[in-house]
Motif scaffolding. Sequence first.
Motif, PDB file in Angstrom:
ATOM      1  N   ARG A   1       0.831  -1.209   0.000  1.00  0.00           N
ATOM      2  CA  ARG A   1       0.000   0.000   0.000  1.00  0.00           C
ATOM      3  C   ARG A   1       0.858   1.248   0.000  1.00  0.00           C
ATOM      4  O   ARG A   1       0.570   2.238  -0.629  1.00  0.00           O
ATOM      5  CB  ARG A   1      -0.897   0.018   1.242  1.00  0.00           C
ATOM      6  N   TRP A   2       1.924   1.185   0.746  1.00  0.00           N
ATOM      7  CA  TRP A   2       2.856   2.317   0.777  1.00  0.00           C
ATOM      8  C   TRP A   2       3.401   2.578  -0.615  1.00  0.00           C
ATOM      9  O   TRP A   2       3.521   3.720  -1.021  1.00  0.00           O
ATOM     10  CB  TRP A   2       4.019   2.040   1.729  1.00  0.00           C
TER      11      TRP A   2
ATOM     12  N   ARG B   1       2.032   1.954  -3.319  1.00  0.00           N
ATOM     13  CA  ARG B   1       1.001   2.480  -4.232  1.00  0.00           C
ATOM     14  C   ARG B   1       0.694   3.946  -3.987  1.00  0.00           C
ATOM     15  O   ARG B   1       0.048   4.575  -4.792  1.00  0.00           O
ATOM     16  CB  ARG B   1      -0.288   1.669  -4.041  1.00  0.00           C
ATOM     17  N   ARG B   2       1.114   4.401  -2.856  1.00  0.00           N
ATOM     18  CA  ARG B   2       0.810   5.804  -2.527  1.00  0.00           C
ATOM     19  C   ARG B   2       1.182   6.787  -3.629  1.00  0.00           C
ATOM     20  O   ARG B   2       0.387   7.649  -3.970  1.00  0.00           O
ATOM     21  CB  ARG B   2       1.490   6.218  -1.220  1.00  0.00           C
TER      22      ARG B   2
ATOM     23  N   PRO C   1      -7.113   0.170  -3.813  1.00  0.00           N
ATOM     24  CA  PRO C   1      -6.003   0.699  -2.985  1.00  0.00           C
ATOM     25  C   PRO C   1      -6.367   1.970  -2.224  1.00  0.00           C
ATOM     26  O   PRO C   1      -5.956   2.151  -1.072  1.00  0.00           O
ATOM     27  CB  PRO C   1      -4.893   0.979  -3.994  1.00  0.00           C
TER      28      PRO C   1
ATOM     29  N   THR D   1      -8.261   0.933   1.015  1.00  0.00           N
ATOM     30  CA  THR D   1      -7.411   0.288   2.018  1.00  0.00           C
ATOM     31  C   THR D   1      -6.384   1.266   2.575  1.00  0.00           C
ATOM     32  O   THR D   1      -6.141   1.305   3.776  1.00  0.00           O
ATOM     33  CB  THR D   1      -6.672  -0.925   1.401  1.00  0.00           C
ATOM     34  N   SER D   2      -5.808   2.095   1.691  1.00  0.00           N
ATOM     35  CA  SER D   2      -4.769   3.018   2.185  1.00  0.00           C
ATOM     36  C   SER D   2      -5.386   4.024   3.141  1.00  0.00           C
ATOM     37  O   SER D   2      -4.764   4.421   4.128  1.00  0.00           O
ATOM     38  CB  SER D   2      -4.082   3.719   1.020  1.00  0.00           C
TER      39      SER D   2
ATOM     40  N   THR E   1      -5.525   2.352   6.396  1.00  0.00           N
ATOM     41  CA  THR E   1      -4.179   2.198   6.932  1.00  0.00           C
ATOM     42  C   THR E   1      -3.682   3.519   7.521  1.00  0.00           C
ATOM     43  O   THR E   1      -3.127   3.554   8.615  1.00  0.00           O
ATOM     44  CB  THR E   1      -3.205   1.781   5.808  1.00  0.00           C
ATOM     45  N   LEU E   2      -3.901   4.564   6.749  1.00  0.00           N
ATOM     46  CA  LEU E   2      -3.443   5.865   7.224  1.00  0.00           C
ATOM     47  C   LEU E   2      -4.117   6.217   8.540  1.00  0.00           C
ATOM     48  O   LEU E   2      -3.502   6.752   9.450  1.00  0.00           O
ATOM     49  CB  LEU E   2      -3.729   6.932   6.168  1.00  0.00           C
TER      50      LEU E   2
END
Lengths: 367, 291
Positions: free
Chosen positions: A6-7, A9-10, A75, A78-79, A82-83
């Motif tokens: 995920r990171w 994909r940021r 993404p 989910t991101s 996560t954040l």
Amino acid sequence: MTILRRWLRRPIILAADNNNGPWGGGGDDSAGPRNPWSVPPGGRRGASKPTALDEFLKKTRVGGGGGGGGRPQLPLGTSARTLWLIGVGLLVAIWLLLTSIHQIGPQQRGVVTYFGKYSGMLEPGIRVTLPAPIVNVTKVDVEQVRTDEFPQDGGETVLTGDQNIIDLAYTVRWRVSDPRNYVFEIKDPQETVRATAESAMRAVLATTRMNDAIGAGRGLIEARVTQTMQQILDSYQAGVRVQGVSIKQASPPAALVDDFNAVTAAQQEAVGNLNNARSYSQQVIARAQGEASAFDQVYAQYRLAPEVTRRRMYYETMEAVLAKTDKTIVETPGVTPYLPLDRARKLVEPTQGTSTAPAAPAQGGQR
Amino acid sequence: MGQLTRNPIAIGMLALVLAILAAATFAIVPETQQAVVLRLNNPVRLVNQWQPGQMIGNTGAGVIARVPFIDKIVWVDKRVLDADLDNTLVLSTDQLRLNVDAYARFRIVDPLKAVTSTGSTSNTEERVADQLRPLLGTALRNELGKVPFAVLLSPERGAVMDAIQNSLQGSARQYGAEIVDVRIKHADLPDGSPLDSALQRMRTARQQEANTIRAQGQKQAQIVRAEADAQAARIYAEAFSKDADFYDFYRAMQSYRHTFGADGNQQPEGSTNIIMSPNNGYLRAFEGGGR
């Protein structure tokens, strides 16, 4: 693993953001390195903005746009979560760091409460405890000596035991001796120390005479105030040790300075008088001793040849005396002597220069 | 998509609800506070009430649980509190006015009584202090009014303080408070005529002191002079009494020399003329030289 992906994909999201607006992109580019600590806003943006952007893209792009829009959706979702988690985690970490690590200075002690209940004391150094709502640490300066000035503003007048008024200024030095009592037993301990000092000082001065207070009795007053204060504070269980009281100024009221100076002047005058008397005394006694000694010397000689010495002294004296005086010898008995008038005038006014000049020939004539 | 984005919010909401519930259920009672738990305004228990001789760390402080939203906690300070009284004018029995600042240190030992007697569920300690302040003023005026002014400035003032404390203790008990100490902070003469007359009195006292010192100094000086004179007289007498007749002659010779300015010291003040008859002893030889 998933987090890492995920990171990675940021940047895609950021790139999409970049296309959107000039400042937004610039901001995000420069914010790239700071991201770790500005994550919460970034996270929120990740949650809301990209979705709005998504819909925007959906509306503008036709056909292939749907697939392109569909891919970032997953993404993005989910991101965002996560954040969120990272943000909350960071906040928790910061909070843990701030509330469980305590730096206690060399002059300090940390009073520890465990769910509000006193549980112990932290010595100087870096100390680790459980975090905030469970454990609380209150730092208290123990070794540091605090100094309180009295009065805080202007002069203060105090009544002494003999109902006189003096101007007073003093300082009180104290420190915390028992941080536990200091923190838990007294509300507003500093104010308590001040009030105690004032009350103790007045209680002591009320039993002191003014002359002692403004003079030699200061040391005694300081000691008694210190002792009284300590007793009072101990009765409150204040956890305070009074180090000392020092009187900076204890003087008669400003309005009476002249009168107090007059007393000092009188003292000087009295001493001056006494000095004069002593010097007179020395003179008189020395003279007496001198004369007595002179007499003794002459008398010793006189004893050896009384008659001759006596006559010699007589003639010498007469000689010396008569040599200095005007003499008139009346030869024949029965002749009445008279004084010339100018001479009489001279006798009356001996200092007048005008009368001396005409008198001179008369004197000569007499001789 | 909606489910996913709403999920963190739902978690947050849940956490919030839990937090509110926890906050409403658990309460931390610190060492410095006493808690009165009211269940629908009906007091059910006291937590961490002050007990004499209790050691800190061994009290009722800690976490307590309550029925959320039904139990209410009223906090009352456990520490020694202060009721300050400024500028109270007191009249002593000898009609002297005095401006007194005093304070009472008190502790709320019965928090429930404090809450019920003040009828307040917040700032109870302040309200108790507000109630005590006029009572302190009354006690101060009563007790200080019984003694003459001088007593306020004497060791007996401790006894006066004790009397005030005793008289206040009774009324403080009604508020669940216990007086720890009563003390006078300031006791000053009021500005204006009392202060002026005190200053005037001090001024005259200084003048009196100055005059006394001066007179004492003069007395001392006089004594010293007289002693010196006496000693000189003794010295003279010792020396001259060896031969009174010769002394008479010796002194007469000295006196002549001095009187007529023949001792070389200074000119005599008056000029001298001597009229001598030949019968004079000195001139006897002068006249009879021919014989």
